[in-house]
Each structure stands twice: as structure tokens, then as C-alpha cells.
Scaffold this active site. Structure first.
Site, PDB file in Angstrom:
ATOM      1  N   GLY A 265     -78.160  -3.686   9.457  1.00 53.23           N
ATOM      2  CA  GLY A 265     -78.055  -4.863   8.431  1.00 53.23           C
ATOM      3  C   GLY A 265     -78.106  -6.367   9.359  1.00 53.23           C
ATOM      4  O   GLY A 265     -78.741  -6.223  10.516  1.00 53.23           O
ATOM      5  N   GLY A 267     -77.049 -10.033  10.959  1.00 47.74           N
ATOM      6  CA  GLY A 267     -76.134 -10.804  11.481  1.00 47.74           C
ATOM      7  C   GLY A 267     -75.815 -10.291  12.877  1.00 47.74           C
ATOM      8  O   GLY A 267     -76.411  -9.184  13.450  1.00 47.74           O
ATOM      9  N   SER A 268     -74.996 -11.144  13.476  1.00 48.60           N
ATOM     10  CA  SER A 268     -74.659 -10.582  14.879  1.00 48.60           C
ATOM     11  C   SER A 268     -73.948  -9.448  15.114  1.00 48.60           C
ATOM     12  O   SER A 268     -74.378  -8.997  16.165  1.00 48.60           O
ATOM     13  CB  SER A 268     -73.523 -11.800  15.251  1.00 48.60           C
ATOM     14  N   VAL A 269     -73.045  -8.990  14.318  1.00 46.72           N
ATOM     15  CA  VAL A 269     -72.372  -7.886  14.471  1.00 46.72           C
ATOM     16  C   VAL A 269     -73.583  -6.324  14.212  1.00 46.72           C
ATOM     17  O   VAL A 269     -73.368  -5.607  15.357  1.00 46.72           O
ATOM     18  CB  VAL A 269     -71.473  -7.609  13.421  1.00 46.72           C
ATOM     19  N   GLU A 290     -84.694  -2.741   7.151  1.00 49.76           N
ATOM     20  CA  GLU A 290     -85.067  -4.018   6.164  1.00 49.76           C
ATOM     21  C   GLU A 290     -85.777  -5.068   7.542  1.00 49.76           C
ATOM     22  O   GLU A 290     -86.867  -5.317   7.346  1.00 49.76           O
ATOM     23  CB  GLU A 290     -83.962  -4.479   5.413  1.00 49.76           C
ATOM     24  N   ASN A 380     -73.357 -15.023   1.697  1.00 49.59           N
ATOM     25  CA  ASN A 380     -74.845 -14.986   1.721  1.00 49.59           C
ATOM     26  C   ASN A 380     -75.313 -14.242   0.683  1.00 49.59           C
ATOM     27  O   ASN A 380     -76.365 -14.923  -0.014  1.00 49.59           O
ATOM     28  CB  ASN A 380     -75.388 -14.241   3.094  1.00 49.59           C
ATOM     29  N   GLY A 384     -79.617  -6.284   1.341  1.00 47.92           N
ATOM     30  CA  GLY A 384     -79.982  -4.803   1.120  1.00 47.92           C
ATOM     31  C   GLY A 384     -78.724  -3.772   1.180  1.00 47.92           C
ATOM     32  O   GLY A 384     -78.975  -2.587   1.210  1.00 47.92           O
TER      33      GLY A 384
END
Ligand code: COA
Length: 502
Positions: A265, A267-269, A290, A380, A384
Site C-alpha cells: 500500500g 505511505g511511509s510504513v 497499485e 485519506n 485499494g
């Protein structure tokens, strides 16, 4: 040869070059716009500014549909100019977020694979203008997208008119990286013929009737770079635990040595988790995801990943320079598809993906909140994550065990908003460890999640809640009057820890 000669190969279309201001003047109050752009990649560089300028003297409101979040400050500008009636299916801009949470405009938080299908079904309003960034337009009118495909194919198919922004800063070498395929309407549909991530099943561009192209604008500006922060101690720990879990699955013969196609996915993590694979022993990996972030490029460079399929490439400034000055090196190892295909349940289930997405918080039974801070405020959107979690072979959710300097526990008794139910969550991973929830009943899950994933400063508090709830009984024991007390405590006193017994 002028740039219009090399980037527009259809002679008639050369007559339709206009200014962004002219194109903006065609947009009427109440219209629905389908804009290209997915997680900052391939968004528009000129028309959004022109629309905002026009609104200064001629106020209007429009529905804005996109692939996902936009860069180039578009969502901020649109929110400030107050030109939005409805926005879908995803955003990630603080100012837009503020407007959504104040109720200034409507936001439809939609699974990213659903928008195209809803346009096809006639459920969403018809798109008046599809406005798409392109590398070039071919002789037959085929539009070659840039760094994202997103929903651009669906917007072009369902729009009355199309406006194209040809971006000279986007490398011509992008041509050939896209694979455009649209399923037929339901009832007439064949299986989608994609059985491995590297296969191509469609065309290299968006085929449209050139008559639909009303105007063409030239721009020269790269995508805004991603803002993903580099891995820190906690995200490295999360990656380490996740990789331990995957190694154990391989050791037990439940996964092959090169795993199965991976999705990660935003993001930073999630970026840090993929970076963790760089130092692992895994090789010949495949990505079916994605957004392709920096970490995927690093994995391709290191020879860890053989092939990556996505619907956008969203990179930091340095990575963008590296990749786009040398795109020939990547072209045969990357494909960009419509988000309907990158996120399609049929393909995700067929390929048997491992999907790794980030949660805002999770509860002791494995329900996941990905979107709503404190249960009410949109962060946000689901993006997905639901497409992947529901349909993958292994739906994994990661999060830091605490947030806001420890005042929030990301493992709570009860999530105040559910995006992914316990039925779709196979494994959860935090900086503390991982909990494999597959085949476990709620009462088996709770103890495991608390012991393995909760931060030590909240474990006792969570155990106390669970034990007291057990006395009430039930398949999924709860004390409903207490279930959201932690969130209430944070809201009123600034810390979930206030509940800890002294
Ligand atoms: N309660 C309240 N706030 C929390 C929180 C919690 N339990 N956990 C994290 N946060 C806050 C952080 O403090 C941070 O706030 P800040 O921006 O004010 O610093 C913010 O949420 C982002 O957290 P961070 O740890 O930096 O994570 P991230 O950048 O990896 O983003 C999500 C995490 C969940 C917001 C992001 O992954 C997301 O939007 N996911 C949903 C969509 C999705 O999964 N798409 C992928 C499909 S391919």
C-alpha cells in the site's frame, strides 16, 4: 520538427491546440470532470490552475473524479477555491481533508477498483470532460498516458469530451509501458485473460475517437515528488517481523521460496516494509500492486524483484531523475495498467497475492480502521486496501503500535470505524511482532494480538478490557459502554493512557 509534430501525429488534432484558459472556459457549473492522476503521478499541470483562476471571477462547482490522490497541489487549490461539489474516490491532501471533515463538500470514499465499474453501469454521473495528461497522441487518436493510468481509460470511454495535456517533461520512452484493457459490461464479460503479472492483455494507449478530443494543451512540468519519509526504527521493526513471518511460511511449505506476487500500500510504513525485503534472502520476487514507490525501484535495481505491475509510478525527486533519465532500463520490467485491472478481485484472487497495507488502528479481534481518525475524521480514504485485503491469498495489515508519542494505542478494544472486517484480515504486524489470525476464533485472536502486537505500555489495559468482556460472554465479547472509551479519553484528555490504573 516542432514539439507538436513529434507528440501529435494526427494532423487534424494539431488544429485543436488551445490555451489552458480556453479549455477552462468550457467547463460549466455542475459538470463532472474525470481527471488523470494517481497518487501524484500523471496528474494535470495546467488546467487545474486555470480553473481556479476562472473561479475568482466566475464561481462554479464541479464533481471531480480521479484515479486517486493528486499532486501539484491540485486538491489544495480546488478546496481553497471552493469549486468542489463531490470528490471521489481518494485524496490525501490536508486542506482537502479539512474541507471534507468540515462538510464543505462531499467525498465518496470508494474501493479504487469500483469507479470504472460504476461508470460502466451508469451508476455515477456521465463524465462531461475527461482531462488527461499524455506523452503523445498517435495518428489514430490513441492517447499515450504518462506516469499513471488510474481511471483514465474509463474516463475517456465515458466522457462526452476529452481534453489532453501533452506534458513535454514526461519522457517519450514511457510509450510502450502501458497496458490498457477494459472488461466488457457485466453479463457479456469473459474472464480477464491475465494469469501472471508480466503479461500484456491490452493496447499501448487509450483508443478514442479523435472527434471526442476537443482541445490539446502543452505543458512542461514533472510530477510532484512523493513525500514518503525514509524508514525509521519502528518501520524497520515492522519490516523485520513481517519478513520473519514470510520466512516461516516458506519454511513450513505454505509459500514458495520466491513467495507469490506482492502488493504494498501507500505511505511511509508500507514503503519501509518493501525496503526491508532488500536485505532479505528473498529473490525472483514479483510485484502486482497499485502504486510503484521508490522501494519497488530499489528492489528492481537490486535484482530482488524480476517484474513489477502497477497503475502508477510515484517517486521521490532523486528516484524520478534516476528512473526517467534511464527509463529504457526499466521498460521491460514494468507495466502500468488501469486501476480496475491492478486492483481487480478476479486477478488478485487468481494470482494469490500477498497484500500489505497500512492501518490507522486495529482492534483486539482483527477489525481494521484505515481511514477515520477517532472514528469520524477522514484521513485519506480506503484506496485499494479493500480490493486487495478481501481477495488476496494473505491480507496483511501493518501499523506502528502507538501514535502521537504514545498517547494513542493503535491496538484498541474496538475500532470506531471499520474498513476491513475481521473476516478479511489474515495477519497483523506492528513494531512489536506479528499475529497470524488465520483459522482463529475471536477469543483466540484477542490474547494473541494483545501479546504480540500491542505496545507494552497498553498491554495490561487491553488484557483488563478483554478479561472483563469475557465475563459478559458472546462469540466476540465486548463491554459496549466501554468499547469506545479509549477514543473518548484521547479526545477529552489527550491520551488513551489516562485510563491506565495507577
Ligand atoms: N490514531 C490517530 N492517528 C494516527 C493513528 C491512530 N491510531 N495512527 C497513525 N496516526 C497518524 C500519524 O500520527 C500520522 O499523523 P501526522 O500526519 O499528523 O504525523 C498519520 O496518521 C500517518 O501515519 P504514519 O504512521 O506516518 O503512516 P503512513 O504514512 O504509512 O499512513 C495511513 C498510514 C493509514 C494513513 C495510509 O497508509 C492510508 O491512508 N491508508 C489507507 C489507504 C490504503 O491503504 N491504500 C493502499 C492501497 S494500495
Amino acid at each position: 520538427m516542432g514539439i507538436e509534430n513529434s507528440r501529435i501525429l494526427n494532423e487534424d488534432l494539431k488544429e485543436r491546440i488551445v490555451t489552458a484558459e480556453t479549455a477552462a472556459s468550457w467547463i460549466g457549473d455542475g459538470m463532472t470532470l474525470g481527471l488523470s492522476g494517481f497518487t501524484r503521478a500523471g496528474d494535470l499541470k495546467a488546467i487545474p490552475d486555470a480553473l481556479v483562476k476562472r473561479a475568482e471571477t466566475d464561481p462554479f462547482k464541479v464533481n471531480v473524479f480521479t484515479g486517486a490522490s493528486l499532486g501539484s497541489d491540485i486538491d489544495r487549490m480546488f478546496a481553497e477555491a471552493d469549486i468542489i461539489n463531490k470528490r471521489l474516490p481518494f485524496q490525501a491532501d490536508p486542506r482537502m481533508r479539512q474541507g471534507i471533515n468540515e462538510g464543505s463538500f462531499h467525498f465518496v470514499d470508494q474501493h479504487l477498483s469500483h469507479t470504472s465499474e460504476m461508470l460502466r453501469q451508469g451508476v455515477l454521473p456521465e463524465v462531461d470532460y475527461a482531462i488527461l495528461e499524455a506523452v503523445s497522441i498517435k495518428e489514430d487518436g490513441t492517447i499515450i498516458p504518462t506516469t499513471s493510468v488510474g481511471n483514465s481509460l474509463a474516463f475517456a470511454m465515458h466522457a462526452e469530451h476529452i481534453i489532453v495535456e501533452i506534458n513535454e517533461a514526461q519522457p517519450g520512452a514511457l510509450e510502450g509501458v502501458h497496458d490498457l484493457y477494459a472488461p466488457a459490461p457485466q453479463g457479456q464479460r469473459e474472464p480477464i485473460p491475465l494469469v501472471s503479472p508480466e503479461e500484456r492483455i491490452g493496447t499501448e494507449g487509450i483508443q478514442v475517437d479523435p472527434a471526442k478530443i476537443k482541445g490539446i494543451i502543452f505543458t512542461n512540468q514533472l510530477d510532484s515528488p512523493s513525500t514518503v519519509t525514509p524508514p525509521d526504527a519502528e518501520t524497520r521493526d515492522i519490516a523485520g517481523h513481517l519478513i520473519d513471518f514470510l520466512k516461516e511460511e516458506v519454511r513450513l511449505g505454505k509459500l514458495p521460496e520466491n513467495l507469490v506476487p506482492l502488493q504494498s500500500g501507500i505511505g511511509s510504513v508500507a514503503n519501509a516494509v518493501f525496503h526491508g525485503l532488500l536485505d532479505s534472502d528473498f529473490e525472483h520476487l514479483q510485484v502486482y500492486s497499485e502504486v510503484l514507490q521508490d522501494s519497488v525501484i530499489d528492489l528492481l535495481d537490486a535484482g530482488k524483484v524480476d517484474f513489477a505491475s502497477g497503475c502508477s509510478v510515484t517517486l521521490s525527486e532523486d528516484k524520478m531523475k534516476q528512473v526517467f533519465s534511464n527509463f529504457e532500463d526499466y521498460r521491460d520490467r514494468v507495466v502500468l495498467r488501469p486501476q480496475e485491472i491492478s486492483n481487480h478481485p478476479e486477478i488478485i484472487r487468481r494470482l494469490g497475492l500477498i497484500s500489505i497495507n497500512t492501518a490507522v488502528e486495529m482492534d483486539i479481534y482483527g477489525n481494521v480502521n484505515s481511514t477515520h481518525v477517532g472514528g469520524t475524521k477522514m484521513m485519506n480514504g480506503i484506496g485499494g486496501s479493500g480490493d486487495f485485503a478481501r481477495n488476496s491469498r494473505l491480507g496483511i495489515f501493518v501499523t506502528k503500535s502507538i501514535a502521537k508519542d504514545g498517547d494513542i494505542s493503535s491496538i484498541v478494544p474496538f475500532v470506531p470505524h471499520v474498513d476491513h472486517t475481521e473476516h478479511d484480515v489474515d495477519v497483523i504486524v506492528t513494531d512489536q511482532g506479528y499475529a497470524d489470525l488465520r483459522g482463529l476464533a475471536p477469543r483466540e485472536r484477542a490474547g494473541l494480538i494483545i501479546e504480540r502486537c500491542a505496545h507494552p505500555s497498553y498491554r495490561e489495559q487491553l488484557h483488563d478490557y478483554f478479561e472483563a468482556a469475557l465475563e459478559r460472554g458472546g462469540q466476540t465479547p465486548h463491554m459496549l459502554e466501554e468499547a469506545l472509551a479509549w477514543h473518548r479519553e484521547f479526545e477529552t484528555n489527550g491520551s488513551m493512557k489516562k485510563l491506565v490504573k495507577s
